[in-house]
Every structure is written in structure tokens, then in C-alpha cells.
Design an enzyme around this catalytic site. Structure first.
Site, PDB file in Angstrom:
ATOM      1  N   ILE A 245      -9.211  16.907   7.407  1.00 41.78           N
ATOM      2  CA  ILE A 245     -10.464  17.920   7.556  1.00 41.78           C
ATOM      3  C   ILE A 245     -11.039  18.198   9.353  1.00 41.78           C
ATOM      4  O   ILE A 245     -11.032  16.983   9.648  1.00 41.78           O
ATOM      5  CB  ILE A 245     -11.705  17.310   6.738  1.00 41.78           C
ATOM      6  CG1 ILE A 245     -11.371  16.796   5.368  1.00 41.78           C
ATOM      7  CG2 ILE A 245     -12.201  18.832   6.828  1.00 41.78           C
ATOM      8  CD1 ILE A 245     -11.372  17.995   4.703  1.00 41.78           C
ATOM      9  N   LYS A 246     -10.887  20.046   9.186  1.00 37.53           N
ATOM     10  CA  LYS A 246     -11.226  20.089  10.927  1.00 37.53           C
ATOM     11  C   LYS A 246     -13.123  20.528  10.867  1.00 37.53           C
ATOM     12  O   LYS A 246     -13.134  21.311  10.164  1.00 37.53           O
ATOM     13  CB  LYS A 246     -10.025  20.753  11.294  1.00 37.53           C
ATOM     14  CG  LYS A 246     -10.531  21.000  12.579  1.00 37.53           C
ATOM     15  CD  LYS A 246      -9.958  22.427  13.352  1.00 37.53           C
ATOM     16  CE  LYS A 246     -10.267  23.015  14.677  1.00 37.53           C
ATOM     17  NZ  LYS A 246      -9.235  24.389  14.850  1.00 37.53           N
ATOM     18  N   THR A 247     -13.270  19.729  12.359  1.00 34.07           N
ATOM     19  CA  THR A 247     -15.016  20.209  11.844  1.00 34.07           C
ATOM     20  C   THR A 247     -15.841  20.291  13.161  1.00 34.07           C
ATOM     21  O   THR A 247     -14.761  19.126  13.634  1.00 34.07           O
ATOM     22  CB  THR A 247     -15.669  19.225  10.702  1.00 34.07           C
ATOM     23  OG1 THR A 247     -16.928  20.000  10.522  1.00 34.07           O
ATOM     24  CG2 THR A 247     -15.960  18.246  11.175  1.00 34.07           C
TER      25      THR A 247
END
Length: 290
Positions: free
Chosen positions: A202-204
Site C-alpha cells: 500500500i502506498k499512502t
């Protein structure tokens, strides 16, 4: 055919040493197939368990923005200083030399622009084409709380289903819905939903308050987006705080290629992510290398 008379019986079976099975080192990835784990090991350094991605996929909806006018002139010289490249298939085929030997996270969603509703995306690359390009993961945006939330989640599901068939990881990239505050509660929701749908990375965004709750509540690796251009000292502090609070890497674009000294900035980020250095020491490294 081998000469059967010359085959010698084996002797060194290590009978006093049972075969060991070492658990895969990456959070939430122990039950994945070998090919999936192998690709994730290309992305996340097996020695540190972390990664530095250089994002230059912005052109898929922004066009030739500052720093990305000429990928061959401004971005290609940075390749050797990063762990992973994040780009579109068009740029990969037309500009990135095959001998670069860097794993690629391929932007796989699109069909929108800054002139329209950003959340209205579709899957823009087939897993077969991703395999032809020998990439290590596919990435798509997920817009929780947006007008097209449902479609963006379906895009992630589609990539996960297709990728699982061929051992291709999926990275979900959290966008921000129009009516949602950019805070811990929102990103905890967005990252958890993406992980529950099967995304492997996950890129956040990093948030100042409660980021450790985001990483703790997400069962798969989180890497932070660089976001808008910050002063180098602030960007390095953001990197340090994110890693200290559980992120397993960074996926930075503008804070690298719009820096006054992109190579020096990448070296400083490397010192934080893989070397465990403080932001202060990394910034001094940046100044020394600048």
C-alpha cells in the site's frame, strides 16, 4: 544418455542437519507463492526489509510537469541511485534502457487527466503485458470516499485476481476523496480496505498524528508517497518519521526530481531508509553531496 555404470551413490545427505524452512521476511507475505515472494524481494531489500522507489509516473494524468519534461535527460541519470522505478508502460518501453536492471512497479491504472474527475480511472494495462515487460508489481489508485470509489476498488480487485494467477504483486495507491480529511482515520480506512481486497503493498501519505496506527492496522507493507515538493530538510524528516513509525519504504517523485540536487537527495533518503540515519544527519549528507 548418461553412462549408468558411472553413477555414484550419494553420501553427503547431512543427516544431522534437518532441512530448514526460513519464513519470508516481509510483513503479511508469508503465505504467497514463490514467484510473488520473489518479485517482492526484488522490491524490498532482503537485508533491510525496506525500499526506495523513484516515482515518475505523473505524466499519465499531468503531462510533462516540471522535472519530467525529458525523462531521458532528467530522470534516467537517477536510476542507479534508487531501488525501484515506478512508471507507465509507455515510458518504460520508450525511455528506460533494458540494461537498467532495476525492478519496476508499473502504473496500471489511468484513463483520466487533471482536466477531469481524477477518481474516474480504469485498469489500463493487462497482466500479460506486465509480464512481457518483466515488471515486479502493478499499481493502481484507490479513491476511498470519492465519486468513483466503487470502480477504483474494483480495479484493485481485478489486478489482484489477475496478478495472483501469474505471481504478480499489486500495489494500491491511496488517493484522497473530496469530502475526506487527510488524517489518520481516513488513511487507516483506505489502507485497510485496500489490504482487505488483497493488495500486497500500500502506498499512502504520511500524517503527523497517528501514523503508527495506520501502519499497525495494515497487514501488508506500507510505503509513503512523497507528495508535493517540500524543502529537503522537511522531506527527510517526513521519511525518518514514517520509517520510525512502521513504514517499510518511500515512493518519492517530486521531492527527488524537483530537488536542487536529485542525486544528493536520493543518497540522503537512502541513508534514512536503509541506513537508519536521522533526518539531521541525512540532511548534512545531502549538503555534503550537493
Amino acid at each position: 544418455m548418461a553412462d549408468l555404470d558411472d553413477i555414484k551413490d550419494g553420501k553427503d545427505f547431512g543427516l544431522d542437519r534437518p532441512q530448514q524452512h526460513k519464513a519470508f521476511y516481509l510483513k503479511g507475505s508469508g503465505a504467497l507463492d514463490w514467484g510473488m515472494q520473489s518479485r517482492l524481494a526484488d522490491i524490498f531489500n532482503p537485508k533491510t526489509g525496506k525500499t526506495i522507489m523513484l516515482a515518475f509516473d505523473h505524466g499519465y494524468f499531468q503531462g510533462p510537469t516540471t522535472g519530467l519534461e525529458r525523462i531521458d535527460l532528467h530522470i534516467a541519470p537517477l536510476f542507479e541511485y534508487t531501488d525501484v522505478l515506478m512508471c507507465t508502460r509507455g515510458i518504460l518501453r520508450s525511455v528506460v534502457p533494458p540494461e537498467t536492471r532495476k525492478p519496476v512497479v508499473l502504473r496500471a491504472s489511468g484513463a483520466n487527466s487533471i482536466l477531469t474527475e481524477l477518481s474516474n480511472e480504469a485498469v489500463a494495462v493487462s497482466v500479460e503485458d506486465a509480464l512481457r515487460l518483466n515488471v515486479s508489481a502493478m499499481a493502481a489508485q484507490v479513491y476511498i470516499g470519492s465519486e468513483h470509489e466503487h470502480q477504483s476498488i474494483k480495479n484493485i480487485i481485478q489486478l489482484v485476481d489477475q496478478g495472483t494467477r501469474y505471481g504478480m504483486p499489486t500495489m494500491a495507491v491511496t488517493g484522497v476523496g473530496k469530502d475526506m480529511a487527510r488524517d489518520q482515520r481516513y488513511f487507516s480506512l483506505a489502507t485497510r480496505i485496500a489490504a482487505e481486497m488483497g493488495a500486497h503493498i500500500i502506498k499512502t501519505y504520511y500524517v503527523d498524528k497517528g501514523f503508527e496506527r495506520i501502519t499497525a492496522g495494515c497487514p501488508v507493507p506500507i510505503v509513503i508517497a512523497g507528495g508535493k515538493k517540500l524543502p529537503e530538510r522537511e522531506a527527510l524528516e517526513m521519511c525518518y518519521q514514517a520509517i520510525d513509525q512502521g513504514a517499510l519504504g518511500v515512493d518519492m517523485g517530486r521531492n527527488i526530481f524537483q530537488s536542487e540536487a536529485p542525486i544528493a537527495m536520493l543518497k540522503a533518503v537512502h541513508a534514512v531508509v536503509h541506513g537508519g540515519e536521522t533526518a539531521e544527519k541525512a540532511y548534512q549528507l545531502y549538503l555534503d553531496e550537493k
